[in-house]
Enzyme design. Structure first.
Site, PDB file in Angstrom:
ATOM      1  N   LYS A 106       0.806  -1.232   0.000  1.00  0.00           N
ATOM      2  CA  LYS A 106       0.000   0.000   0.000  1.00  0.00           C
ATOM      3  C   LYS A 106       0.839   1.283   0.000  1.00  0.00           C
ATOM      4  O   LYS A 106       0.398   2.306  -0.518  1.00  0.00           O
ATOM      5  CB  LYS A 106      -0.953   0.000   1.199  1.00  0.00           C
ATOM      6  CG  LYS A 106      -2.133  -0.937   1.042  1.00  0.00           C
ATOM      7  CD  LYS A 106      -3.089  -0.805   2.201  1.00  0.00           C
ATOM      8  CE  LYS A 106      -4.278  -1.731   2.043  1.00  0.00           C
ATOM      9  NZ  LYS A 106      -5.254  -1.597   3.121  1.00  0.00           N
ATOM     10  N   ASP A 114     -10.082   3.075   1.856  1.00  0.00           N
ATOM     11  CA  ASP A 114     -10.173   2.519   3.215  1.00  0.00           C
ATOM     12  C   ASP A 114     -10.726   3.567   4.183  1.00  0.00           C
ATOM     13  O   ASP A 114     -11.475   3.228   5.103  1.00  0.00           O
ATOM     14  CB  ASP A 114      -8.790   2.076   3.714  1.00  0.00           C
ATOM     15  CG  ASP A 114      -8.388   0.712   3.184  1.00  0.00           C
ATOM     16  OD1 ASP A 114      -9.276  -0.068   2.786  1.00  0.00           O
ATOM     17  OD2 ASP A 114      -7.171   0.426   3.158  1.00  0.00           O
TER      18      ASP A 114
END
Ligand SMILES: NC(=O)c1ccc[n+]([C@@H]2O[C@H](COP(=O)([O-])OP(=O)(O)OC[C@H]3O[C@@H](n4cnc5c(N)ncnc54)[C@H](OP(=O)(O)O)[C@@H]3O)[C@@H](O)[C@H]2O)c1
Length: 290
Positions: free
Chosen positions: A72, A108
């Site tokens: 990420k 997210d």
């Protein structure tokens, strides 16, 4: 099962490992429900191969991808553009190709925010505790900031690391219009004050296959007044931490809500269409009963 044709548009999940992921089932169910000629494939990529993998996605004409552990943060310098929110959090979980340029986004943050709203917990002006200080903790902190949280206790095994994370966020949040709430880093074992409304666990401890592992000792009482324990883990669907909370009479939630909502937001970024939320939820839950 998606029917692959010559015209099928591809998206996938870059991670290492990815075999455990529920995202392929969730997204392929959504594409089928919407009658879209799209397919979502697992893309296991070792850390040392990430740069080649991104070049491969470009060459193969992928429409986008999700990114998970451990890529990420590492993926950021490999992209053409990063959204302000993803830059603020220092993590990208969704990629999309826009006229040949690869853009990194973070769903997210909003995914966790929607999951919080769905369980009906308001954190506005309230005190919340987060366990862990990695990428997921940064996304949770951004979501809490957007929800107007009052203050946050950050429990971590290394105070140095927690302080370093906060220094980074103090510098990066304002560019995305985020205000970092007052955050108090404390050691994992240190006592928590009363009046905390939610305890959010963001480490991988307790994730399958180590389902007996738990950072919260069984004899440690939960703070008085706690209204929810949220574990970002969803494999197993009921972690040991969640079981301890339920025994103490505190409602406990796993990470499926966040997974669902971050996925729905990614679906919309790729296809431009509203995601079929209930189809995606059913696909995730079906995996629990299979
Ligand atoms: N439900 C969802 O949609 C969703 C979304 C994102 C993430 N997640 C889950 O969240 C978890 C964390 O992901 P992440 O991306 O934040 O990972 P990460 O960036 O690697 O961060 C993990 C954090 O956990 C801490 N940690 C790891 N092992 C520990 C241990 N034995 N004792 C104490 N602390 C420990 C790490 O501490 P150090 O800094 O000291 O290493 C770090 O702060 C994973 O289980 C992931 O699957 C779920």
């Amino acid at each position: 099962m998606a029917r692959i044709r010559g015209t099928t548009r591809l998206v996938g999940l870059l991670g290492w490992p990815v075999a455990h992921s529920r995202s392929p089932q969730m997204h392929n169910a959504a594409f089928a429900a919407m009658g879209l000629d799209w397919a979502y494939v697992p893309l296991p990529v070792r850390p040392e191969d990430l740069e080649d993998a991104i070049r491969g996605l470009r060459a193969l004409g992928f429409a986008g991808a999700n990114v998970t552990v451990p890529h990420k943060t590492a993926v950021i310098p490999l992209l053409d553009e990063i959204s302000p929110l993803a830059r603020a959090v220092g993590a990208v979980n969704t990629l999309r190709a826009v006229e040949g340029r690869w853009v990194g986004e973070n769903t997210d943050v909003e995914g966790f925010r929607r999951a919080l709203q769905e369980i009906g917990l308001s954190v506005q002006g309230q005190t919340v505790a987060i366990i862990g200080a990695g990428g997921a903790a940064r996304a949770v902190l951004a979501a809490l900031a957007l929800e107007g949280v009052g203050e946050v206790f950050l429990l971590h095994r290394s105070l140095d690391r927690a302080h370093r994370m906060l220094e980074t966020l103090e510098a990066s949040f304002p560019a995305a219009g985020l205000r970092l709430p007052p955050v108090h880093p404390i050691h994992l074992e240190d006592p928590l004050p009363e009046g905390i409304v939610a305890l959010i666990h963001t480490t991988p401890v307790g994730m399958a296959p180590d389902v007996e592992a738990c950072l919260w000792p069984p004899d440690r009482p939960f703070p008085w007044g706690l209204q929810a324990v949220i574990d970002l883990i969803y494999e197993p669907p009921r972690t040991r931490l969640m079981a301890l909370a339920e025994v103490a009479g505190i409602p406990a939630y796993n990470g499926l809500g966040m997974l669902l909502h971050q996925g729905a937001l990614a679906f919309t970024l790729w296809t431009g269409q509203e995601a079929p939320l209930e189809t995606m939820r059913a696909a995730l839950q079906e995996l629990d009963s299979s």
